[in-house]
Design a protein around this motif. Sequence first.
Motif, PDB file in Angstrom:
ATOM      1  N   LEU B 257     -26.872 -36.042   5.336  1.00 24.18           N
ATOM      2  CA  LEU B 257     -27.135 -34.611   5.238  1.00 24.18           C
ATOM      3  C   LEU B 257     -28.548 -34.166   4.861  1.00 24.18           C
ATOM      4  CD1 LEU B 257     -24.371 -33.773   2.435  1.00 24.18           C
ATOM      5  CD2 LEU B 257     -24.093 -34.625   5.107  1.00 24.18           C
ATOM      6  N   ILE B 258     -29.223 -33.632   6.265  1.00 24.21           N
ATOM      7  CA  ILE B 258     -29.938 -32.606   5.423  1.00 24.21           C
ATOM      8  C   ILE B 258     -29.967 -30.793   4.882  1.00 24.21           C
ATOM      9  CG2 ILE B 258     -32.040 -31.687   7.049  1.00 24.21           C
ATOM     10  CD1 ILE B 258     -30.410 -34.042   8.873  1.00 24.21           C
ATOM     11  N   GLY B 259     -30.632 -31.235   3.567  1.00 25.60           N
ATOM     12  CA  GLY B 259     -30.175 -29.431   3.379  1.00 25.60           C
ATOM     13  C   GLY B 259     -31.962 -28.666   4.049  1.00 25.60           C
ATOM     14  N   ASP B 260     -31.823 -27.704   2.964  1.00 18.84           N
ATOM     15  CA  ASP B 260     -33.292 -26.627   3.403  1.00 18.84           C
ATOM     16  C   ASP B 260     -33.845 -27.797   2.271  1.00 18.84           C
ATOM     17  OD1 ASP B 260     -32.564 -25.287   4.494  1.00 18.84           O
ATOM     18  OD2 ASP B 260     -31.681 -23.589   3.568  1.00 18.84           O
ATOM     19  N   SER B 261     -33.540 -27.872   1.328  1.00 17.74           N
ATOM     20  CA  SER B 261     -34.384 -29.009   0.108  1.00 17.74           C
ATOM     21  C   SER B 261     -34.521 -30.281  -0.042  1.00 17.74           C
ATOM     22  CB  SER B 261     -34.507 -27.945  -1.358  1.00 17.74           C
ATOM     23  OG  SER B 261     -33.544 -28.175  -1.407  1.00 17.74           O
ATOM     24  N   ALA B 262     -34.111 -30.947   0.370  1.00 15.55           N
ATOM     25  CA  ALA B 262     -33.232 -32.655   0.340  1.00 15.55           C
ATOM     26  C   ALA B 262     -33.276 -32.894   1.496  1.00 15.55           C
ATOM     27  CB  ALA B 262     -32.664 -32.577  -1.145  1.00 15.55           C
ATOM     28  N   VAL B 263     -32.825 -34.290   1.907  1.00 10.32           N
ATOM     29  CA  VAL B 263     -32.358 -34.819   2.856  1.00 10.32           C
ATOM     30  C   VAL B 263     -31.418 -36.086   1.833  1.00 10.32           C
ATOM     31  CG1 VAL B 263     -32.979 -36.858   4.700  1.00 10.32           C
ATOM     32  CG2 VAL B 263     -34.071 -35.210   4.378  1.00 10.32           C
ATOM     33  N   GLY B 268     -21.368 -44.836   1.459  1.00 11.55           N
ATOM     34  CA  GLY B 268     -19.713 -45.234   0.546  1.00 11.55           C
ATOM     35  C   GLY B 268     -20.560 -43.855  -0.918  1.00 11.55           C
ATOM     36  N   GLU B 269     -20.253 -45.453  -2.476  1.00 11.69           N
ATOM     37  CA  GLU B 269     -20.331 -44.177  -2.950  1.00 11.69           C
ATOM     38  C   GLU B 269     -22.074 -43.895  -3.414  1.00 11.69           C
ATOM     39  OE1 GLU B 269     -17.790 -43.440  -5.479  1.00 11.69           O
ATOM     40  OE2 GLU B 269     -17.158 -43.845  -3.825  1.00 11.69           O
ATOM     41  N   HIS B 270     -22.637 -44.798  -3.180  1.00 10.30           N
ATOM     42  CA  HIS B 270     -23.971 -44.922  -3.054  1.00 10.30           C
ATOM     43  C   HIS B 270     -24.871 -43.520  -2.667  1.00 10.30           C
ATOM     44  CE1 HIS B 270     -28.435 -46.198  -4.338  1.00 10.30           C
ATOM     45  NE2 HIS B 270     -28.172 -46.549  -2.857  1.00 10.30           N
ATOM     46  N   GLU B 271     -25.740 -42.685  -3.214  1.00  4.32           N
ATOM     47  CA  GLU B 271     -25.579 -41.691  -2.595  1.00  4.32           C
ATOM     48  C   GLU B 271     -27.532 -41.753  -2.742  1.00  4.32           C
ATOM     49  OE1 GLU B 271     -23.672 -38.074  -3.201  1.00  4.32           O
ATOM     50  OE2 GLU B 271     -25.794 -37.222  -3.399  1.00  4.32           O
ATOM     51  N   GLU B 272     -28.941 -41.494  -2.533  1.00  2.00           N
ATOM     52  CA  GLU B 272     -30.023 -41.032  -2.900  1.00  2.00           C
ATOM     53  C   GLU B 272     -30.120 -39.831  -1.672  1.00  2.00           C
ATOM     54  OE1 GLU B 272     -33.595 -44.266  -2.124  1.00  2.00           O
ATOM     55  OE2 GLU B 272     -31.780 -44.871  -1.036  1.00  2.00           O
ATOM     56  N   SER B 273     -30.978 -39.305  -2.341  1.00  2.00           N
ATOM     57  CA  SER B 273     -32.165 -38.171  -1.920  1.00  2.00           C
ATOM     58  C   SER B 273     -33.631 -37.965  -2.219  1.00  2.00           C
ATOM     59  CB  SER B 273     -31.366 -36.802  -3.110  1.00  2.00           C
ATOM     60  OG  SER B 273     -29.947 -36.088  -2.255  1.00  2.00           O
ATOM     61  N   TYR B 274     -33.962 -37.125  -1.608  1.00  2.00           N
ATOM     62  CA  TYR B 274     -35.524 -37.581  -0.808  1.00  2.00           C
ATOM     63  C   TYR B 274     -35.369 -35.950  -0.800  1.00  2.00           C
ATOM     64  CZ  TYR B 274     -35.060 -41.946   1.537  1.00  2.00           C
ATOM     65  OH  TYR B 274     -34.641 -43.361   1.681  1.00  2.00           O
ATOM     66  N   SER B 275     -36.217 -35.826  -2.169  1.00  2.00           N
ATOM     67  CA  SER B 275     -36.353 -33.903  -1.617  1.00  2.00           C
ATOM     68  C   SER B 275     -37.392 -33.680  -0.843  1.00  2.00           C
ATOM     69  CB  SER B 275     -37.032 -33.444  -3.351  1.00  2.00           C
ATOM     70  OG  SER B 275     -38.562 -33.782  -4.199  1.00  2.00           O
TER      71      SER B 275
END
Lengths: 332, 332
Positions: B257-263, B268-275
Amino acid sequence: MKQIRLGIAGCGIATRKLHLPALRELQDLFCVTALYNRTQTKAEALAETITSSPKIYNDFEKMLYSGEIDAVDISLAPELNFEFISKSIAAGIDVICEKPISINTAEGKKIVELAEGSDKVVYIAENLRHAARFKRASEVLQSGAVGQPCFATWQSWVNMSRSNEYVSTPWRKDPSHVGGYLSDGGVHHIAAIRTLVGDIDSVSAFAQMRSDYLGAEDTMACIMTTKSSSLVSYSVSYALHPCETVVKVIGPDGCILIGDSAVTVMKGEHEESYSVPPENTYKKEFADFYETLLGAKNLLGSPRSALKDLAVIEASLLSSKTGRTVPIDSLL
Amino acid sequence: MKQIRLGIAGCGIATRKLHLPALRELQDLFCVTALYNRTQTKAEALAETITSSPKIYNDFEKMLYSGEIDAVDISLAPELNFEFISKSIAAGIDVICEKPISINTAEGKKIVELAEGSDKVVYIAENLRHAARFKRASEVLQSGAVGQPCFATWQSWVNMSRSNEYVSTPWRKDPSHVGGYLSDGGVHHIAAIRTLVGDIDSVSAFAQMRSDYLGAEDTMACIMTTKSSSLVSYSVSYALHPCETVVKVIGPDGCILIGDSAVTVMKGEHEESYSVPPENTYKKEFADFYETLLGAKNLLGSPRSALKDLAVIEASLLSSKTGRTVPIDSLL
């Protein structure tokens, strides 16, 4: 309250997991008195789980003419629907039949003609037409809360993995129904989309086969225009990583998000949510079928409506093959 | 570090709000030495806000041959791009030119030919090609984190209200560029989509005009196939209630998911965000333009790439008119 004596044709997943649990909660309305399956042992095994101890048949017409059923629930491979519905009507037995109405619109039209030319009920069970979240969203839209709907978007990402119970069904492995899962699952989505924005006018799509075990195209990007000039974007895959299903309807004054448990209306900073309690939509469809047996108009189980759902998927696949926009009416 | 003497052509919104603030932060790289505008008084007013006190011109060629500029920033109505780029190259002046490359691909191709046949730099400024969130997402995709991208979805709901500053621009009110806002804003989206999933192969679309003041079609449902066989669903409106822009890329093993301030990478249940910290993408494009002036390959400002962005929008509009899938290469 008259209890309807129901024969069930088919002992597959839909019967076991969707219909019987619903019927168990509707014992004042229905009594399962008979069970047909081509392989009798399967029917015998399933009958043991049914408290009303249905009689077992491996000859469908014997069940129809047994005098033991008022109505039949057809829950078989969709390629059998036309034959089984025809036989039921000929025997004077009312029908509820699991979606999709048929394997393609050509055969679906024959079912619609049969149904509309008969005084027996032919009810196509499409559980999403009974789902409170879409009915609630439709009411909100009709109230004008966001203005005339202009754009609806639907994304469904379902992962039908190799180990999925549905995937091992023989008729799903080698589908005769158009587009395999694209129609099997897709008619649900189109039914809900039509609940929200009305009948579809035309469609363009790109369909692909991503998996090597789902038997047909399994992934599709699709766009539609509706009879009321809305646009719809419908994206679906049965072969990709599962992600959240996202449904949105946008009007000039706001948008509506439809989630599994809530319908949210967003207008600028203002946000209002209607919660949608958990519900058994299969129970609702059988209860509605019961009402039509008592004489209510068959609105939510209408074969013509089910045909329209299927036509959108078939038109999408045709569009993908031909590179052209396909008018839905050209298939109806 | 050599400071580039920059002439600016055009005193519109892009110059005032996007380019000058970026150039103010790049004074070690650029000095605005000249300002052209057809209406001289507008240039005079704008010049007062520029600390380097640029010389004012209402004759573009006089500015080009003044000996006071090394490069020119063309930020005019896109229908003027071909003429102004041609004149600049003829005068031996390097060019950065605000997107869209041109009003249509026919004229865009002439610019590409000019640029590729010249030793001067022609850099088409497309700020979203510099946006960290798309570059980051592209890196994540290329690392194989979710497998080969299969499906990208993009939804942009922008409300260009009557009072919006852009809406009152004369050339936007009566657009000669294909599809008005659909190309003006759309080339940004396509640039980002191409950053994520590569070149587009073909497109189908339904475009509509929803507003009565945006001058052209303003709402579009569009689907694409990419050269690498991904599907893309692109939904956009400039006339509806604004909603969140949602960008998603789905692979067999997860989605991004590509948002304005994070990718955000979801598996699955695992979620990793890059700000993604706030950034000025216009500053980045001018800094990159500077590098190309020093001899770096023009990758992010390539006219051919800008032409491809525009071609996707033009092909979409053509598809909407003809009811056919349009191959992008047919316009290139």
